[in-house]
Enzyme design. Structure first.
Site, short mmCIF file in Angstrom:
data_model
loop_
_atom_site.label_atom_id
_atom_site.label_comp_id
_atom_site.label_asym_id
_atom_site.label_seq_id
_atom_site.Cartn_x
_atom_site.Cartn_y
_atom_site.Cartn_z
CG ASP A 100 -2.26 0.47 1.02
OD1 ASP A 100 -2.39 1.60 0.55
OD2 ASP A 100 -3.21 -0.27 1.32
CG ASP A 201 -4.52 5.54 1.31
OD1 ASP A 201 -5.43 4.72 1.45
OD2 ASP A 201 -4.41 6.58 1.98
CD GLU A 258 -8.87 4.93 -1.23
OE1 GLU A 258 -9.75 4.57 -0.46
OE2 GLU A 258 -7.87 5.57 -0.85
CG HIS A 330 -8.97 -1.61 4.03
ND1 HIS A 330 -8.86 -1.43 2.67
CD2 HIS A 330 -8.50 -0.48 4.60
CE1 HIS A 330 -8.33 -0.24 2.44
NE2 HIS A 330 -8.10 0.36 3.59
CG ASP A 331 -11.34 1.95 3.54
OD1 ASP A 331 -10.81 1.76 4.65
OD2 ASP A 331 -10.78 2.55 2.60
#
Ligand code: TEU
Ligand code: CA
Length: 559
Positions: A100, A201, A258, A330-331
């Site tokens: 990430d 991210d 993202e 994961h969000d």
């Protein structure tokens, strides 16, 4: 259209949330050795690319998305040697590791920020956004992603620093060439180690409107969502081009970004052949879950709206590039809870959803546990949650007048911790995730819902995921599932989610059809159909019609 072929186009990816994947030393926290132990499991499922959420040194205010040293592995996950071994073991199995990349912000414990605080007018202050307040107030009225102002006052000064996320996550100043240089050096350092690339991210946030104007408030707190400013910012492309040129390009890295709030006309610039990224996540379906004020007033599941969103985005992107398709991460809460009507929240429904998603055009990303149909986890009190955003949303709900129970129900439906409960490996204590005390509650449903049981069961969600991935990657069909055009089908049917994947020049056509309705449906086929895969008894072709019971799914070659 003719798209430049890339090695990653026909791959299937998997996201690991390391804290919750597999603990090998009994401290209740998943670790790198735990990932190594499960590589064969992932290989067997059909996974090629693994994205691991942050492993870097961190105070874990936002679960590692607050990095205090980009060059270190956090000791809770293991050592750099463990990580290097993971790279080696992945390589042996023809698998690719993505880390990430969290570079919009770092942790307030990062050396740069500590130096900036120590000398708020010195060089390091310019690594961040330090601005003077206005008449005793913060420089502008932005609300951070996790609630409250984006500006935090620096003690003993009239300066504030900008944080789009929590106050422990100060935003890095991308306008400062020294910051870019530091970040690029770090990215190259990791790529040289043998990473295949990165998941990137919150990247759209790196470009700000530099005089930070206030906008019309959109809430009773007098603040406005900080994305309002990001939407106004021009020139993110210049920064992203430089990032790519200085790092990813040099290593042929695969990148998945993202990106929220991208401007419509920038699609090609982002993920076209020469785009900033290899791909980016398709978040458009998520919009059906957005409430006006927060999780507490989120709308109920709406099939028609969801289908529209997915189809629109498939059509919009197919002449541009490849999307990365997800139903959870994961969000997000578990897809099998969010994207299925209540009567379909069972194994058949979960397989139906998988069919609809995995065969879309784009790269499927499977989130850990999705392949066994993991579900949201009910918590008994707000204290059982760990996630910073959940606690914020719980408070928003309570302030809006909801009872404790009602606020908890909203969290049950929407909390990020639903995805973060430990992976369910078997029916032993703590689902085989740890021999110690798990850092977050294990979903009590693990006795029935776990990997070991599902591997043995030929009708399980896991076995079905394996078959789906195998069809997608098979010699005969990988070209059509990778490059085939996406064409919506049977849209006049209210409860059917169906589409063709087709290769025109070869005149080959595959129909993917799923029935979200509560009743059986029959679809007239446009040719003779050969069933490649179906998810339940009762799905069959009769007199040129495809019969789909409620929750039925079929993959059919039309000849
Ligand atoms: O998320 C960025 C982001 O925009 C989130 O606010 C997202 O919209 C929200 O979590 C949805 O519920 C990334 C990471 O994926 C997230 O885990 C981090 O908390 C965040 O960045 C800050 O690094
Ligand atoms: Ca551990």
């Amino acid at each position: 259209m003719n798209m430049k072929k890339q090695w990653w186009h026909e791959k299937v990816a998997y996201q690991i949330y390391p804290k919750s994947f597999n603990d090998t030393n009994g401290d209740g926290i998943g670790d790198i050795r735990g990932i190594i132990e499960k590589l064969d499991y992932l290989k067997d499922l059909g996974i090629d690319i693994i994205w691991i959420s942050p492993l870097y040194q961190s105070p874990f205010v936002d679960q590692g998305y607050d990095i205090s040293d980009y060059y270190k592995i956090d000791p809770i996950f293991g050592t750099m040697e463990d990580f290097e071994e993971l790279l080696l073991e992945a390589k042996k199995r023809d698998m690719y590791i993505l880390m990430d990349l969290v570079i919009n912000h770092c942790s307030d414990k990062h050396e740069w920020f500590q130096k900036a605080l120590a000398d708020p007018y010195g060089d390091y202050a310019d690594y961040f956004y330090f601005r003077k307040g206005k008449n005793g107030n913060p420089p502008s009225n932005y609300r951070s992603y996790f609630g409250g102002s984006t500006w935090q006052q620096i003690e003993g000064t009239d300066l504030y620093y900008l944080h789009m996320f929590s106050k422990e996550q100060p935003d890095l100043n991308w306008e400062n060439p020294k910051v870019r240089e530091e970040l690029f050096r770090m990215v190259n350092w990791w790529l040289e180690k043998g990473l295949a690339g990165f998941r990137i991210d919150a990247i759209i946030n790196i470009k700000k409107v530099l005089d930070f104007p206030s906008y019309e408030p959109d809430g009773e707190d007098g603040l406005v969502r900080c994305t309002r400013m990001v939407e106004e910012a021009e020139g993110v492309g210049d920064l992203l081009r430089e990032l790519k040129r200085e790092t990813f390009d040099r290593h042929h890295a695969f990148t998945v970004a993202e990106v929220f709030d991208m401007k419509e006309d920038e699609l090609r610039e982002f993920i076209g052949d020469e785009g900033h990224f290899s791909t980016m996540f398709d978040f458009s379906p998520l919009s059906i879950t957005f409430g006006g004020h927060g999780w507490y007033d989120a709308p109920e599941y709406d099939f028609a709206k969801w289908r529209n969103e997915v189809f629109a985005s498939q059509k919009k992107f197919q002449n541009v590039g490849f999307l990365a398709n997800i139903i959870e991460n994961h969000d997000e809460p578990r897809g099998a809870c969010t994207y299925l009507p209540r009567y379909a929240q069972n194994d058949n429904g979960t397989k139906m959803l998988a069919t609809a998603y995995i065969l879309l055009r784009g790269i499927p990303f499977i989130f850990q546990g999705q392949e066994i149909g993991m579900k949201n986890c009910m918590m008994d009190s707000i204290d059982e949650y760990n996630d910073i955003e959940t606690i914020n949303q719980y408070e928003i709900a309570r302030k809006a007048g909801l009872s404790d129970e009602e606020a908890l129900t909203a969290c049950f439906k929407h909390s990020r911790d639903n995805a973060r409960t430990p992976m369910q490996w078997n029916d032993k204590e703590n689902a085989g995730f740890t021999e110690g005390i798990p850092w977050l509650k294990v979903n009590p449903n693990y006795r029935d819902n776990n990997v070991e049981a599902e591997i043995k069961d030929e009708n399980s969600v896991f076995t079905y995921y394996k078959k789906l991935i195998a069809v997608r990657k098979s010699e005969d069909y990988k070209a059509i599932f990778t490059y085939g055009e996406f064409v919506p089908a049977y849209t006049e049917e209210d409860k059917v989610f169906a589409y063709y994947r087709q290769l025109q020049e070869k005149k080959r056509r595959i129909l993917v059809a799923t029935n979200y309705g509560e009743e059986e449906t029959r679809l007239s086929l446009e040719g003779i159909g050969q069933v490649l895969l179906n998810n339940m008894e009762g799905v069959r072709i009769e007199d040129g019609k495809l019969k789909l019971p409620s929750c039925g799914a079929a993959v059919i070659e039309i000849v």
